[in-house]
Design a protein around this motif. Structure first.
Motif, short mmCIF file in Angstrom:
data_model
loop_
_atom_site.label_atom_id
_atom_site.label_comp_id
_atom_site.label_asym_id
_atom_site.label_seq_id
_atom_site.Cartn_x
_atom_site.Cartn_y
_atom_site.Cartn_z
N ARG A 3 0.67 -1.23 -0.07
CA ARG A 3 -0.01 0.03 -0.09
C ARG A 3 0.93 1.30 -0.01
NH1 ARG A 3 -2.89 -3.15 3.61
NH2 ARG A 3 -5.04 -3.95 2.60
N ILE A 4 0.20 2.49 -0.34
CA ILE A 4 1.16 3.79 -0.37
C ILE A 4 0.98 4.13 1.30
CG2 ILE A 4 1.19 5.99 -0.92
CD1 ILE A 4 1.79 4.23 -3.04
N TYR A 5 2.05 3.90 1.58
CA TYR A 5 2.35 4.18 3.25
C TYR A 5 2.31 5.57 3.65
CZ TYR A 5 4.21 3.15 8.14
OH TYR A 5 4.29 3.21 9.29
N PHE A 6 2.93 6.32 2.80
CA PHE A 6 2.93 7.65 2.85
C PHE A 6 3.09 8.41 1.72
CE2 PHE A 6 5.72 11.33 2.41
CZ PHE A 6 5.53 12.42 3.44
N GLU A 7 2.35 9.68 1.47
CA GLU A 7 2.24 10.51 0.37
C GLU A 7 2.36 11.95 0.60
OE1 GLU A 7 -1.00 9.74 -2.25
OE2 GLU A 7 -0.30 11.41 -3.66
N GLY A 8 3.41 12.66 0.11
CA GLY A 8 3.61 14.21 0.51
C GLY A 8 4.89 14.66 -0.08
N THR A 9 4.99 15.83 0.38
CA THR A 9 6.37 16.65 -0.37
C THR A 9 7.69 16.08 0.16
OG1 THR A 9 6.59 18.08 1.42
CG2 THR A 9 5.00 18.43 -0.61
N ASP A 47 7.94 11.82 11.63
CA ASP A 47 7.82 11.05 13.01
C ASP A 47 7.84 9.70 12.96
OD1 ASP A 47 8.66 13.71 14.02
OD2 ASP A 47 6.69 13.95 14.78
N ASP A 48 7.31 9.18 11.88
CA ASP A 48 6.99 7.64 11.75
C ASP A 48 8.19 6.95 11.59
OD1 ASP A 48 4.52 5.95 10.78
OD2 ASP A 48 6.44 5.17 9.92
N GLN A 49 8.57 5.88 12.68
CA GLN A 49 9.64 5.14 12.56
C GLN A 49 10.10 4.46 11.25
OE1 GLN A 49 11.57 5.74 15.13
NE2 GLN A 49 13.14 4.61 14.40
N GLN A 50 8.93 3.77 10.68
CA GLN A 50 9.11 3.09 9.50
C GLN A 50 9.72 3.83 8.35
OE1 GLN A 50 8.75 -0.17 9.04
NE2 GLN A 50 9.64 -0.09 6.90
N ILE A 51 9.28 5.13 8.24
CA ILE A 51 9.85 6.10 7.19
C ILE A 51 11.01 6.29 7.51
CG2 ILE A 51 9.44 8.17 6.17
CD1 ILE A 51 6.33 7.81 6.60
N LYS A 52 11.48 6.69 8.97
CA LYS A 52 12.61 7.34 9.30
C LYS A 52 13.71 6.18 8.90
CE LYS A 52 12.30 10.76 13.02
NZ LYS A 52 12.59 10.71 14.36
N PHE A 90 13.60 3.82 6.77
CA PHE A 90 13.70 3.64 5.14
C PHE A 90 14.66 4.68 4.58
CE2 PHE A 90 12.99 4.05 0.74
CZ PHE A 90 13.16 2.70 0.32
N ILE A 91 14.40 6.04 5.20
CA ILE A 91 15.31 7.11 4.51
C ILE A 91 16.75 7.14 5.20
CG2 ILE A 91 15.86 9.60 4.81
CD1 ILE A 91 12.56 9.94 5.33
N GLU A 92 16.99 6.69 6.52
CA GLU A 92 18.12 6.54 6.88
C GLU A 92 18.82 5.11 6.51
OE1 GLU A 92 17.47 7.55 11.10
OE2 GLU A 92 16.66 9.48 10.34
N GLY A 93 18.14 4.39 6.08
CA GLY A 93 18.84 2.90 5.67
C GLY A 93 18.98 2.12 6.94
N VAL A 94 18.05 2.25 7.73
CA VAL A 94 18.29 1.19 9.15
C VAL A 94 17.68 0.23 9.10
CG1 VAL A 94 17.98 1.35 11.67
CG2 VAL A 94 18.59 3.51 10.56
N SER A 95 18.06 -0.83 9.30
CA SER A 95 17.26 -2.25 9.09
C SER A 95 16.49 -2.51 10.67
CB SER A 95 18.34 -3.60 8.88
OG SER A 95 19.09 -3.88 10.01
N ASP A 96 15.29 -3.09 10.51
CA ASP A 96 14.50 -3.27 11.58
C ASP A 96 14.52 -4.91 11.97
OD1 ASP A 96 12.36 -3.84 13.31
OD2 ASP A 96 11.05 -3.24 12.01
N ASN A 97 15.62 -4.93 12.98
CA ASN A 97 15.66 -6.30 13.42
C ASN A 97 14.54 -7.28 13.58
OD1 ASN A 97 18.61 -6.41 13.09
ND2 ASN A 97 18.88 -5.48 14.90
N HIS A 98 13.77 -6.54 14.55
CA HIS A 98 12.34 -7.23 14.63
C HIS A 98 11.84 -7.82 13.60
CE1 HIS A 98 12.73 -6.43 18.82
NE2 HIS A 98 12.57 -5.03 18.57
#
Lengths: 264, 256
Positions: free
Chosen positions: B223-229, B237-242, B244-252
């Protein structure tokens, strides 16, 4: 026993499904002939590749088949003192059976395999999608020119194969074994009818259609990268060859009912 | 009457597609305005390339609708889609150049097929497009003689040679060196500014995304999780987005 039945049932269903998919593909081809775009330049290029390019292989096959068939017939006919009839036998056999079937099989190996591999590679490397994205129907661009080219080329290749088979038979029998030329030619001309040549060319035409339909279908259906392309190419050669041999059986009876052998 | 600038060029509604048991898209909704650059970001295997193919009917969704320039493409047959596809150019991920044609012939292909017969005009356009992608004097080479990056740039030249209203880019900068990547980014911007080309760019190159996007859509779990400029995305502030942008893998997530 149950396993065997299940296996044969599944194989039968697989064959039916495959035939169904081929039929759907034929419908697409028909649609392309009626509504599609025609690419004359590609047709000429394919005639060169399929027709002109296959000549060597077809001529060599035809000539050696004619020569061997003449030699074998001569060895036996000599016992009955009818060796001058070898020419007639070679000629009729080349026209009705040997030239169309062997040419069909050789063209399958040379042209069918290359079609399946080329189109298959285009499919798995997204080149077919690129064509579609440019509003070009892949059947119009890839299949129809090949189909047209083989429809034109195959009957001519068959004629060439027949000619070289007869010539080679002549060389072996008349020049090699010293059968009187006049008798040989007389029997050959007396027993060979125009219908025999028509039968050969008609068979070639049908075999050509089978080769293109099966090979192009396998190419367009290719998936799974290089492995898929290799598999599709193998299947195209095997299926085309089987289709030619099976179709030849039915075509022989059908064409013989139109042009009966031995009625003159 | 709305001006062209604000009209919707591509509208996707509740798009769903599955390959076998694997659901790729679970209901995508997206609107792209005429003349804007929409960047679709998302992880590998999220179906970004699939989305582009659905947009021009190369793949048929199981459910949902796609409208291009106001025209619904869902029910159209392959041949009927030609008029829509002529409005859209696409750059495939691996270039999808025709092996049997050289670089110039590849670039000229869409022009010739769309009926342009004036050889001077074809040559002029091909030369121009090859200059734009910095591949002048490479016209005689065959695709097999090119590096991956060069192949992609030839494909880009081919995608824009016909001056389509909309260009879909599938990973335009992946595999390119930073300098060529930057020039491709600038080219996409320039096409948008000068020619008002509507663009959808699929990428996971965040630098490129921030550089070229008017708006960004983040595709996550079908799904489109986020849409904006780009600003809104950066400030999210969304952790998932952060992550992805910062390239941090989610171990869980990995352990699941």
């Amino acid at each position: 026993m149950g396993e065997l039945l299940r296996f044969s049932g599944r194989s039968f269903l697989d064959i039916l499904e495959y035939l169904g998919r081929l039929t759907a593909f034929c419908r697409q081809i028909l649609d392309a002939i009626i509504h599609g775009r025609f690419f004359p330049r590609l047709l000429f290029r394919q005639i060169v590749t399929i027709g002109y390019g296959s000549q060597t292989v077809v001529v060599v096959t035809g000539a050696f088949t004619g020569a061997v068939f003449a030699a074998q017939s001569y060895f036996k006919f000599k016992d009955f003192g009818v060796e001058s009839s070898v020419g007639a036998l070679v000629s009729v056999a080349m026209c009705r059976e040997l030239a169309p079937v062997l040419t069909g099989l050789m063209v399958t190996g040379r042209v069918g395999a290359s079609m399946a591999a080329e189109i298959g590679t285009m499919k798995v490397s997204e080149q077919i999608d690129a064509l579609r994205a440019m509003a070009i129907h892949p059947v119009d661009y890839l299949v129809i020119p090949r189909l047209g080219a083989i429809m034109i080329s195959m009957p001519l290749l068959i004629a060439e194969s027949i000619a070289f088979g007869i010539l080679a038979g002549y060389a072996v029998t008349v020049i090699g074994f010293g059968v009187p030329r006049a008798w040989y030619v007389h029997h050959l001309l007396y027993h060979t009818e125009l219908e025999d040549i028509v039968i050969g060319m008609t068979k070639g035409f049908v075999f050509g259609l089978l080769i293109v339909i099966i090979s192009c279908y396998q190419g367009l259906a290719a998936t799974n990268g290089a492995v898929g392309v290799g598999r599709g190419t193998t299947i195209s050669v095997v299926h085309s060859s089987l289709a030619i041999l099976i179709c030849n059986f039915f075509l022989t009876f059908f064409l013989n009912s139109l042009f009966p052998l031995g009625s003159q | 009457m709305m001006s062209d600038k604000t009209s919707t060029f591509i509208e996707v509604r509740d798009l769903q597609i599955a390959f076998g048991q694997q659901k790729i898209h679970r209901g995508i909704n997206l609107k792209v305005q005429a003349g804007e650059t929409m960047v679709v970001i998302g992880g590998s295997g999220e179906g970004k390339s699939v989305l582009l193919k659905e947009l021009i009917g190369l793949l048929r969704p199981d459910q949902g609708s796609v409208k291009i320039d106001g025209e619904e493409i869902g029910g159209l047959k392959e041949r009927a889609m030609a008029s829509i596809r002529k409005k859209v150019g696409i750059l495939f991920q691996n270039g999808a150049l025709f092996d049997s044609l050289n670089v110039s012939q590849n670039v000229a292909f869409p022009l010739i097929q769309s009926g342009v017969s004036d050889q001077n005009r074809i040559d002029e356009r091909v030369t121009h497009c090859l200059e734009v992608v910095e591949l002048s004097n490479q016209g005689e080479k065959m695709p097999v003689q090119l590096s991956g990056g060069m192949r992609k740039r030839v494909a880009l030249a081919r995608a824009i040679v016909n001056q389509p209203q909309c260009v879909l880019y599938d990973e335009p900068t992946a595999g390119l060196d930073p300098i060529v990547s930057d020039s491709i980014n600038k080219l996409i911007r320039r096409l948008q500014k000068r020619n008002k080309v509507t663009s959808i760019v699929v990428t996971h190159d965040m630098k490129s995304a921030f550089h070229i996007a008017d708006r960004i859509a983040y595709l996550y779990q079908g799904r489109i999780y986020f849409e904006g400029t780009p600003e809104e995305l950066k400030n999210s502030d969304d952790q998932q987005i952060k992550n992805f942008i910062e390239g941090v893998s989610d171990n869980h997530h990995c352990l699941e």
